[in-house]
Design a protein around this motif. Structure first.
Motif, PDB file in Angstrom:
ATOM      1  N   ILE A   1       1.392   6.045  11.026  1.00  0.00           N
ATOM      2  CA  ILE A   1       1.781   7.632  10.612  1.00  0.00           C
ATOM      3  C   ILE A   1       1.825   7.789   8.944  1.00  0.00           C
ATOM      4  CG2 ILE A   1       3.885   9.125  10.634  1.00  0.00           C
ATOM      5  CD1 ILE A   1       4.473   8.115  13.363  1.00  0.00           C
ATOM      6  N   ALA A   2       2.803   6.777   8.115  1.00  0.00           N
ATOM      7  CA  ALA A   2       3.036   6.842   6.763  1.00  0.00           C
ATOM      8  C   ALA A   2       1.762   6.572   5.858  1.00  0.00           C
ATOM      9  CB  ALA A   2       4.152   6.198   6.629  1.00  0.00           C
ATOM     10  N   ALA A   3       0.886   5.307   6.528  1.00  0.00           N
ATOM     11  CA  ALA A   3      -0.286   4.951   5.725  1.00  0.00           C
ATOM     12  C   ALA A   3      -1.661   5.622   5.904  1.00  0.00           C
ATOM     13  CB  ALA A   3      -0.380   3.517   5.733  1.00  0.00           C
ATOM     14  N   MET A   4      -1.727   5.692   7.373  1.00  0.00           N
ATOM     15  CA  MET A   4      -3.036   6.420   7.859  1.00  0.00           C
ATOM     16  C   MET A   4      -3.031   7.676   8.368  1.00  0.00           C
ATOM     17  SD  MET A   4      -3.820   2.801  10.531  1.00  0.00           S
ATOM     18  CE  MET A   4      -5.026   3.551  11.306  1.00  0.00           C
ATOM     19  N   GLY A   5      -1.885   8.314   8.415  1.00  0.00           N
ATOM     20  CA  GLY A   5      -1.938   9.482   8.637  1.00  0.00           C
ATOM     21  C   GLY A   5      -2.253   9.833  10.188  1.00  0.00           C
TER      22      GLY A   5
ATOM     23  N   LEU B   1       4.808  13.216  21.124  1.00  0.00           N
ATOM     24  CA  LEU B   1       3.966  13.193  19.844  1.00  0.00           C
ATOM     25  C   LEU B   1       4.914  13.172  18.582  1.00  0.00           C
ATOM     26  CD1 LEU B   1       1.104  13.365  18.866  1.00  0.00           C
ATOM     27  CD2 LEU B   1       1.493  15.942  18.367  1.00  0.00           C
ATOM     28  N   ASP B   2       4.547  11.916  17.841  1.00  0.00           N
ATOM     29  CA  ASP B   2       5.093  11.832  16.615  1.00  0.00           C
ATOM     30  C   ASP B   2       4.276  12.523  15.376  1.00  0.00           C
ATOM     31  OD1 ASP B   2       7.104  10.291  17.501  1.00  0.00           O
ATOM     32  OD2 ASP B   2       6.169   8.299  17.014  1.00  0.00           O
ATOM     33  N   ALA B   3       4.679  13.564  14.994  1.00  0.00           N
ATOM     34  CA  ALA B   3       4.090  13.994  13.686  1.00  0.00           C
ATOM     35  C   ALA B   3       4.003  13.261  12.700  1.00  0.00           C
ATOM     36  CB  ALA B   3       4.570  15.472  13.342  1.00  0.00           C
ATOM     37  N   LEU B   4       3.508  13.533  11.408  1.00  0.00           N
ATOM     38  CA  LEU B   4       3.658  12.612  10.202  1.00  0.00           C
ATOM     39  C   LEU B   4       4.940  12.786   9.339  1.00  0.00           C
ATOM     40  CD1 LEU B   4       0.169  13.271   8.769  1.00  0.00           C
ATOM     41  CD2 LEU B   4       0.754  11.691  10.668  1.00  0.00           C
ATOM     42  N   SER B   5       5.776  13.844   9.755  1.00  0.00           N
ATOM     43  CA  SER B   5       6.975  13.833   9.008  1.00  0.00           C
ATOM     44  C   SER B   5       8.099  12.861   9.720  1.00  0.00           C
ATOM     45  CB  SER B   5       7.630  15.016   9.285  1.00  0.00           C
ATOM     46  OG  SER B   5       7.600  15.746  10.638  1.00  0.00           O
ATOM     47  N   HIS B   6       7.639  12.369  10.923  1.00  0.00           N
ATOM     48  CA  HIS B   6       8.741  11.611  11.529  1.00  0.00           C
ATOM     49  C   HIS B   6       8.981  10.187  11.111  1.00  0.00           C
ATOM     50  CE1 HIS B   6      10.637   9.344  15.023  1.00  0.00           C
ATOM     51  NE2 HIS B   6       9.637   8.716  15.104  1.00  0.00           N
ATOM     52  N   VAL B   7       7.961   9.618  10.045  1.00  0.00           N
ATOM     53  CA  VAL B   7       8.418   8.425   9.560  1.00  0.00           C
ATOM     54  C   VAL B   7       7.953   8.277   8.267  1.00  0.00           C
ATOM     55  CG1 VAL B   7       7.068   5.993   9.500  1.00  0.00           C
ATOM     56  CG2 VAL B   7       7.715   6.857  11.818  1.00  0.00           C
ATOM     57  N   ALA B   8       8.775   7.655   7.437  1.00  0.00           N
ATOM     58  CA  ALA B   8       8.910   7.579   5.919  1.00  0.00           C
ATOM     59  C   ALA B   8       8.678   5.823   5.820  1.00  0.00           C
ATOM     60  CB  ALA B   8       9.771   8.157   4.972  1.00  0.00           C
ATOM     61  N   TYR B   9       8.075   5.409   4.693  1.00  0.00           N
ATOM     62  CA  TYR B   9       8.102   4.110   4.380  1.00  0.00           C
ATOM     63  C   TYR B   9       8.593   3.966   3.048  1.00  0.00           C
ATOM     64  CZ  TYR B   9       7.309  -0.917   3.723  1.00  0.00           C
ATOM     65  OH  TYR B   9       7.271  -2.274   3.400  1.00  0.00           O
ATOM     66  N   ARG B  10       9.634   3.157   2.706  1.00  0.00           N
ATOM     67  CA  ARG B  10       9.947   3.341   1.281  1.00  0.00           C
ATOM     68  C   ARG B  10      10.202   4.515   0.504  1.00  0.00           C
ATOM     69  NH1 ARG B  10       7.721  -2.417  -1.713  1.00  0.00           N
ATOM     70  NH2 ARG B  10       9.138  -3.818  -0.285  1.00  0.00           N
ATOM     71  N   GLY B  11      10.504   5.273   1.129  1.00  0.00           N
ATOM     72  CA  GLY B  11      10.967   6.773   0.843  1.00  0.00           C
ATOM     73  C   GLY B  11       9.593   7.783   0.890  1.00  0.00           C
ATOM     74  N   GLN B  12       8.664   7.399   1.240  1.00  0.00           N
ATOM     75  CA  GLN B  12       7.514   8.252   1.084  1.00  0.00           C
ATOM     76  C   GLN B  12       6.885   8.415   2.559  1.00  0.00           C
ATOM     77  OE1 GLN B  12       5.455   5.684  -1.585  1.00  0.00           O
ATOM     78  NE2 GLN B  12       5.454   7.604  -3.072  1.00  0.00           N
ATOM     79  N   LEU B  13       6.738   9.739   2.760  1.00  0.00           N
ATOM     80  CA  LEU B  13       5.992  10.247   3.890  1.00  0.00           C
ATOM     81  C   LEU B  13       4.323  10.047   3.789  1.00  0.00           C
ATOM     82  CD1 LEU B  13       7.664  13.632   4.361  1.00  0.00           C
ATOM     83  CD2 LEU B  13       8.021  11.764   5.898  1.00  0.00           C
TER      84      LEU B  13
END
Length: 322
Positions: free
Chosen positions: A271-275, A121-133
């Protein structure tokens, strides 16, 4: 299993056969369209907030036969083109040291699970886009060598909801989708119609490409170079339906990426946009057979990640109950 070079897919160029390539600017606009920042508290549970007690009760009503189908791949300790960081497993106690009865046997396991070999499972901390989780939180301030202080897997807890299997090879009448094949929004709508399902609020959507069956029959290949998966144009549909979880027998992204300069655009959007957390590298072959046998592609889904404070995800064994 060893791979046969003659069976390895030739990666198409970005966008080839998958529709036109998506520019970085177009992708950023899409990111803004699907993002749900500021919607939930606490934010690091993201879309799992959609799974209310009522939805859990509705999901449990799907259990009829009581058939339990686990969806995790075996612990993989063998190096290969799709497993560059093999898991560890060794015995730490063989019961051969004199001690009071009973003798004990113990083992040690360890894994760098993000990759292509371990069901996780990928949690929400796994991916950042343009420096933002997710939720616009700054990644550099919240993730360090001690782990994640936002979006950790420990914030998610277990998930019990309705699962929907989109069995695309079954719809297409094929054994699998070839690596590099993109799944578009219209493919999802066609699969819903063929399988007589409709994705709804709080659902967990699992995409079967048949890649694991292909691997078993033809051998391993490098899925970073070519894999079947979702095109970014499918994400607005899934966002509109209000899904809580997305997963599959790959890592959800079609590869090569159709987006210029973004290697895992579906990860960024989900992950980073939709949660929406992701389930990667599932074994959906038994579930495919079970769903075909019952003629229904919805089921109770249970996902219980390890409680790892600061963890960016977790190895997991999701279970479908039909």
């Amino acid at each position: 299993m060893t791979s046969n070079p003659s069976d390895a897919p030739t990666p198409p160029p970005a966008g080839a056969g998958n529709g036109p390539a998506v520019s970085h600017e177009e992708f950023d606009a899409l990111f803004e369209t699907v993002r749900t920042w500021g919607r939930w508290t606490p934010a690091d549970r993201g879309a799992w907030h959609r799974v209310t007690a009522d939805r859990v009760r509705q999901a449990t009503a799907l259990v009829r036969s009581g058939t339990v189908v686990p969806m995790a791949r075996p612990w993989n300790t063998a190096s290969g083109p799709d497993n560059r960081r093999p898991a560890l497993h060794y015995m730490s106690d063989l019961g051969d040291v004199e001690a009071p009865e009973p003798a004990t046997h113990k083992d040690f396991i360890a894994v760098d699970y993000h990759g292509k070999a371990v069901s996780h499972l990928d949690a929400l901390s796994h991916v950042a886009y343009r420096g933002q989780l997710y939720d616009g939180r700054p990644a550099r301030e919240l993730i360090d060598s001690a782990g994640a202080r936002f979006g950790a897997v420990s914030a998610l807890g277990p998930l019990v909801t309705r699962g929907v299997l989109l069995d695309l090879p079954a719809v297409a009448g094929s054994a699998w989708l070839e690596p590099g094949r993109a799944v578009h929004a219209e493919d999802i709508v066609a699969a819903e119609r063929a399988l007589e399902v409709t994705i709804g609020e709080g659902d967990a959507v699992l995409l079967r490409s048949g890649g694991l069956r292909r691997r078993q029959e033809l051998g391993a290949w490098d899925p970073d170079a070519a894999s079947a998966g979702l095109h970014v144009d499918a994400l607005p549909l899934l966002a509109e339906r209000g899904i809580a979880l997305l997963g599959g027998d790959g890592d959800s992204d079609v590869r090569p990426s159709p987006v210029d300069g973004v290697h895992s655009p579906v990860h960024a959007l989900a992950i980073a946009a939709m949660g929406v957390p992701l389930l990667d590298n599932l074994d959906l072959e038994a579930l495919s057979a079970a769903c075909a046998g019952t003629g229904r592609y919805t089921f109770l889904l249970v996902v219980a990640p390890l409680n790892i404070p600061g963890g960016t995800g977790s190895p997991v064994t999701p279970v479908a109950v039909l």
